[in-house]
Design a protein around this motif. Structure first.
Motif, PDB file in Angstrom:
ATOM      1  N   ALA A 183      34.748 -10.360   9.114  1.00  0.00           N
ATOM      2  CA  ALA A 183      36.061 -10.802   9.602  1.00  0.00           C
ATOM      3  C   ALA A 183      35.899 -11.991  10.544  1.00  0.00           C
ATOM      4  O   ALA A 183      36.686 -12.947  10.501  1.00  0.00           O
ATOM      5  CB  ALA A 183      36.770  -9.647  10.307  1.00  0.00           C
ATOM      6  N   ILE A 184      34.890 -11.943  11.400  1.00  0.00           N
ATOM      7  CA  ILE A 184      34.613 -13.069  12.304  1.00  0.00           C
ATOM      8  C   ILE A 184      34.279 -14.318  11.501  1.00  0.00           C
ATOM      9  O   ILE A 184      34.771 -15.427  11.794  1.00  0.00           O
ATOM     10  CB  ILE A 184      33.472 -12.702  13.269  1.00  0.00           C
ATOM     11  CG1 ILE A 184      33.971 -11.682  14.295  1.00  0.00           C
ATOM     12  CG2 ILE A 184      32.925 -13.942  13.975  1.00  0.00           C
ATOM     13  CD1 ILE A 184      32.875 -11.086  15.163  1.00  0.00           C
ATOM     14  N   ALA A 185      33.457 -14.176  10.467  1.00  0.00           N
ATOM     15  CA  ALA A 185      33.119 -15.321   9.614  1.00  0.00           C
ATOM     16  C   ALA A 185      34.367 -15.907   8.960  1.00  0.00           C
ATOM     17  O   ALA A 185      34.499 -17.131   8.836  1.00  0.00           O
ATOM     18  CB  ALA A 185      32.108 -14.897   8.555  1.00  0.00           C
ATOM     19  N   ALA A 186      35.293 -15.033   8.556  1.00  0.00           N
ATOM     20  CA  ALA A 186      36.530 -15.511   7.930  1.00  0.00           C
ATOM     21  C   ALA A 186      37.372 -16.315   8.918  1.00  0.00           C
ATOM     22  O   ALA A 186      37.935 -17.361   8.573  1.00  0.00           O
ATOM     23  CB  ALA A 186      37.319 -14.334   7.377  1.00  0.00           C
ATOM     24  N   VAL A 187      37.465 -15.827  10.160  1.00  0.00           N
ATOM     25  CA  VAL A 187      38.209 -16.573  11.182  1.00  0.00           C
ATOM     26  C   VAL A 187      37.537 -17.911  11.448  1.00  0.00           C
ATOM     27  O   VAL A 187      38.192 -18.957  11.515  1.00  0.00           O
ATOM     28  CB  VAL A 187      38.301 -15.737  12.480  1.00  0.00           C
ATOM     29  CG1 VAL A 187      38.921 -16.575  13.594  1.00  0.00           C
ATOM     30  CG2 VAL A 187      39.122 -14.478  12.251  1.00  0.00           C
ATOM     31  N   MET A 188      36.219 -17.908  11.612  1.00  0.00           N
ATOM     32  CA  MET A 188      35.484 -19.146  11.860  1.00  0.00           C
ATOM     33  C   MET A 188      35.672 -20.159  10.735  1.00  0.00           C
ATOM     34  O   MET A 188      35.637 -21.374  10.967  1.00  0.00           O
ATOM     35  CB  MET A 188      33.996 -18.846  12.004  1.00  0.00           C
ATOM     36  CG  MET A 188      33.590 -18.155  13.299  1.00  0.00           C
ATOM     37  SD  MET A 188      31.792 -17.858  13.300  1.00  0.00           S
ATOM     38  CE  MET A 188      31.530 -17.415  15.034  1.00  0.00           C
ATOM     39  N   SER A 189      35.890 -19.653   9.510  1.00  0.00           N
ATOM     40  CA  SER A 189      35.988 -20.534   8.344  1.00  0.00           C
ATOM     41  C   SER A 189      37.417 -20.911   7.993  1.00  0.00           C
ATOM     42  O   SER A 189      37.655 -21.521   6.954  1.00  0.00           O
ATOM     43  CB  SER A 189      35.303 -19.866   7.145  1.00  0.00           C
ATOM     44  OG  SER A 189      33.928 -19.673   7.404  1.00  0.00           O
ATOM     45  N   GLY A 190      38.375 -20.535   8.843  1.00  0.00           N
ATOM     46  CA  GLY A 190      39.738 -21.044   8.685  1.00  0.00           C
ATOM     47  C   GLY A 190      40.706 -20.154   7.950  1.00  0.00           C
ATOM     48  O   GLY A 190      41.746 -20.640   7.477  1.00  0.00           O
ATOM     49  N   ALA A 191      40.423 -18.851   7.837  1.00  0.00           N
ATOM     50  CA  ALA A 191      41.394 -17.953   7.211  1.00  0.00           C
ATOM     51  C   ALA A 191      42.705 -17.976   7.987  1.00  0.00           C
ATOM     52  O   ALA A 191      42.708 -18.045   9.216  1.00  0.00           O
ATOM     53  CB  ALA A 191      40.844 -16.535   7.155  1.00  0.00           C
ATOM     54  N   SER A 192      43.801 -17.919   7.280  1.00  0.00           N
ATOM     55  CA  SER A 192      45.110 -17.974   7.945  1.00  0.00           C
ATOM     56  C   SER A 192      45.486 -16.654   8.592  1.00  0.00           C
ATOM     57  O   SER A 192      46.210 -16.619   9.582  1.00  0.00           O
ATOM     58  CB  SER A 192      46.190 -18.363   6.928  1.00  0.00           C
ATOM     59  OG  SER A 192      46.280 -17.384   5.899  1.00  0.00           O
ATOM     60  N   ARG A 193      44.983 -15.549   8.050  1.00  0.00           N
ATOM     61  CA  ARG A 193      45.298 -14.221   8.566  1.00  0.00           C
ATOM     62  C   ARG A 193      44.150 -13.295   8.220  1.00  0.00           C
ATOM     63  O   ARG A 193      43.682 -13.295   7.072  1.00  0.00           O
ATOM     64  CB  ARG A 193      46.605 -13.713   7.954  1.00  0.00           C
ATOM     65  CG  ARG A 193      47.060 -12.343   8.439  1.00  0.00           C
ATOM     66  CD  ARG A 193      48.514 -12.078   8.052  1.00  0.00           C
ATOM     67  NE  ARG A 193      48.733 -12.086   6.623  1.00  0.00           N
ATOM     68  CZ  ARG A 193      48.907 -10.994   5.872  1.00  0.00           C
ATOM     69  NH1 ARG A 193      48.887  -9.801   6.448  1.00  0.00           N
ATOM     70  NH2 ARG A 193      49.107 -11.091   4.571  1.00  0.00           N
ATOM     71  N   VAL A 194      43.698 -12.515   9.195  1.00  0.00           N
ATOM     72  CA  VAL A 194      42.581 -11.594   8.979  1.00  0.00           C
ATOM     73  C   VAL A 194      42.959 -10.228   9.541  1.00  0.00           C
ATOM     74  O   VAL A 194      43.474 -10.132  10.657  1.00  0.00           O
ATOM     75  CB  VAL A 194      41.287 -12.102   9.662  1.00  0.00           C
ATOM     76  CG1 VAL A 194      40.192 -11.038   9.581  1.00  0.00           C
ATOM     77  CG2 VAL A 194      40.818 -13.409   9.031  1.00  0.00           C
ATOM     78  N   LEU A 195      42.704  -9.196   8.767  1.00  0.00           N
ATOM     79  CA  LEU A 195      42.837  -7.819   9.236  1.00  0.00           C
ATOM     80  C   LEU A 195      41.502  -7.123   9.004  1.00  0.00           C
ATOM     81  O   LEU A 195      40.967  -7.153   7.895  1.00  0.00           O
ATOM     82  CB  LEU A 195      43.934  -7.071   8.478  1.00  0.00           C
ATOM     83  CG  LEU A 195      44.081  -5.568   8.809  1.00  0.00           C
ATOM     84  CD1 LEU A 195      44.526  -5.367  10.255  1.00  0.00           C
ATOM     85  CD2 LEU A 195      45.061  -4.896   7.846  1.00  0.00           C
ATOM     86  N   ALA A 196      40.954  -6.525  10.049  1.00  0.00           N
ATOM     87  CA  ALA A 196      39.728  -5.743   9.933  1.00  0.00           C
ATOM     88  C   ALA A 196      40.086  -4.267   9.871  1.00  0.00           C
ATOM     89  O   ALA A 196      40.938  -3.801  10.625  1.00  0.00           O
ATOM     90  CB  ALA A 196      38.804  -6.021  11.112  1.00  0.00           C
ATOM     91  N   ASN A 197      39.430  -3.546   8.982  1.00  0.00           N
ATOM     92  CA  ASN A 197      39.729  -2.129   8.787  1.00  0.00           C
ATOM     93  C   ASN A 197      38.452  -1.307   8.907  1.00  0.00           C
ATOM     94  O   ASN A 197      37.465  -1.572   8.232  1.00  0.00           O
ATOM     95  CB  ASN A 197      40.362  -1.915   7.408  1.00  0.00           C
ATOM     96  CG  ASN A 197      40.424  -0.440   7.029  1.00  0.00           C
ATOM     97  OD1 ASN A 197      39.873  -0.035   6.024  1.00  0.00           O
ATOM     98  ND2 ASN A 197      41.098   0.361   7.830  1.00  0.00           N
ATOM     99  N   ASP A 198      38.485  -0.306   9.797  1.00  0.00           N
ATOM    100  CA  ASP A 198      37.393   0.656   9.890  1.00  0.00           C
ATOM    101  C   ASP A 198      37.983   1.947  10.439  1.00  0.00           C
ATOM    102  O   ASP A 198      38.856   1.905  11.316  1.00  0.00           O
ATOM    103  CB  ASP A 198      36.283   0.145  10.802  1.00  0.00           C
ATOM    104  CG  ASP A 198      34.977   0.903  10.599  1.00  0.00           C
ATOM    105  OD1 ASP A 198      34.041   0.320  10.026  1.00  0.00           O
ATOM    106  OD2 ASP A 198      34.897   2.073  11.010  1.00  0.00           O
ATOM    107  N   ILE A 199      37.533   3.080   9.936  1.00  0.00           N
ATOM    108  CA  ILE A 199      38.141   4.342  10.360  1.00  0.00           C
ATOM    109  C   ILE A 199      37.644   4.817  11.722  1.00  0.00           C
ATOM    110  O   ILE A 199      38.172   5.776  12.265  1.00  0.00           O
ATOM    111  CB  ILE A 199      37.902   5.452   9.316  1.00  0.00           C
ATOM    112  CG1 ILE A 199      36.403   5.700   9.118  1.00  0.00           C
ATOM    113  CG2 ILE A 199      38.583   5.108   8.001  1.00  0.00           C
ATOM    114  CD1 ILE A 199      36.094   6.912   8.273  1.00  0.00           C
ATOM    115  N   ASP A 200      36.635   4.161  12.277  1.00  0.00           N
ATOM    116  CA  ASP A 200      36.077   4.562  13.566  1.00  0.00           C
ATOM    117  C   ASP A 200      36.711   3.737  14.686  1.00  0.00           C
ATOM    118  O   ASP A 200      36.539   2.520  14.732  1.00  0.00           O
ATOM    119  CB  ASP A 200      34.564   4.353  13.553  1.00  0.00           C
ATOM    120  CG  ASP A 200      33.883   4.852  14.824  1.00  0.00           C
ATOM    121  OD1 ASP A 200      34.590   5.241  15.781  1.00  0.00           O
ATOM    122  OD2 ASP A 200      32.646   4.851  14.872  1.00  0.00           O
ATOM    123  N   PRO A 201      37.448   4.371  15.615  1.00  0.00           N
ATOM    124  CA  PRO A 201      38.071   3.603  16.700  1.00  0.00           C
ATOM    125  C   PRO A 201      37.046   2.915  17.600  1.00  0.00           C
ATOM    126  O   PRO A 201      37.346   1.877  18.190  1.00  0.00           O
ATOM    127  CB  PRO A 201      38.874   4.653  17.477  1.00  0.00           C
ATOM    128  CG  PRO A 201      38.277   5.970  17.099  1.00  0.00           C
ATOM    129  CD  PRO A 201      37.780   5.811  15.696  1.00  0.00           C
TER     130      PRO A 201
END
Length: 271
Positions: free
Chosen positions: A132-150
């Motif tokens: 997700a961090i790589a996607a933000v760094m590469s210019g994604a317009s919207r990112v949602l990260a999903n993991d079941i562990d809080p």
């Protein structure tokens, strides 16, 4: 038992347990999900948990495929690499290992920003949040990260801060078999370790592709559970990376990791 031995248990002995957790969280959003969906830097983090994570992880960007990304991970320099696993006060820290499938996905996105630039990206089973961090760094317009562990969600916020990024939205709801929304790209790494979970992913991803025309990229180093699953016949290899020596040692001899494009055939028949 040292954490390095516990890590072997995570790889071999506790996969079914983790898969059962994924399958058990199929209901609507919980209070935790509502609280964690739009975490902002620092404000919603439990101070005690934050202090524990900072004290018991190491900030590192070495030994992995993405030196551009700094992460808080469990390493041989950390106390819990040597302590008995039972002393760890939270759920098993899958998020504290930078798994090779996630490394390959992150490397590919950083090297090919056009894959995500201006697009919406769902990072499924995000763990430490590197992809997700790589996607933000590469210019994604919207990112949602999903993991079941809080706790993973909290670690992702700390990792965003390490990389001078505003935290992206995080959901700790199990979204498999539910409506995940409209995404241009879904990325997932190292998730095909349990047959029932793999079957659920196979069906759900096909549905996302059919309904939303979503593109799907999967990272995996070629584990038996992945290569032997029927989904493998519907994958196209995008790129293969040789793993750094440290990651090879962490993963008991795995030497490379691959990014696959999921392109199911006869998709209208199944969904």
């Amino acid at each position: 038992m040292a954490f390095c031995d516990w890590k072997r248990l995570l790889l071999l002995g506790r996969q079914n347990m983790f898969a059962k957790v994924w399958r058990s969280r199929r209901e609507g959003p919980s209070l935790s999900w509502k609280r964690c969906c739009h975490w902002s830097a620092g404000k919603s983090l439990d101070p005690e948990v934050k202090a524990f994570l900072e004290e018991n992880t190491e900030v590192t960007n070495s030994g992995h495929l993405t030196p551009e990304i700094r992460l808080r991970l469990l390493t041989p320099h950390c106390r819990f690499w040597r302590e008995k696993p039972d002393l760890w006060p939270y759920g098993d820290p899958f998020w504290a290992i930078y798994w090779p499938g996630g490394q390959a996905l992150s490397r590919y996105i950083l090297d090919n920003p056009c894959v995500v630039k201006g697009r919406s990206v769902l990072d499924l089973g995000s763990g430490c949040g590197a992809t997700a961090i790589a996607a933000v760094m590469s210019g994604a317009s919207r990112v949602l990260a999903n993991d079941i562990d809080p706790i993973a969600g909290m670690a992702m916020i700390l990792n965003c801060e390490l990389n001078h990024l505003n935290p992206f939205p995080i959901t700790i709801k199990n979204i498999i078999n539910s409506d995940a929304g409209n995404w241009d790209l879904i990325v997932l790494g190292d998730m095909f370790y349990d047959e029932q979970l793999a079957d659920g992913l196979h069906h759900w991803l096909r549905k996302c592709i059919r309904i939303q025309q979503t593109e799907v990229l999967i990272g995996d180093p070629g584990r038996h559970q992945f290569l032997s699953h029927s989904i493998h016949s519907q994958l196209h290899k995008v790129i293969e990376y040789s793993l750094p020596e440290y990651t090879r040692q962490e993963n008991y001899g795995l030497t490379s990791s691959i990014v696959w494009s999921y392109q199911p055939s006869n998709i209208l028949e199944d969904c």
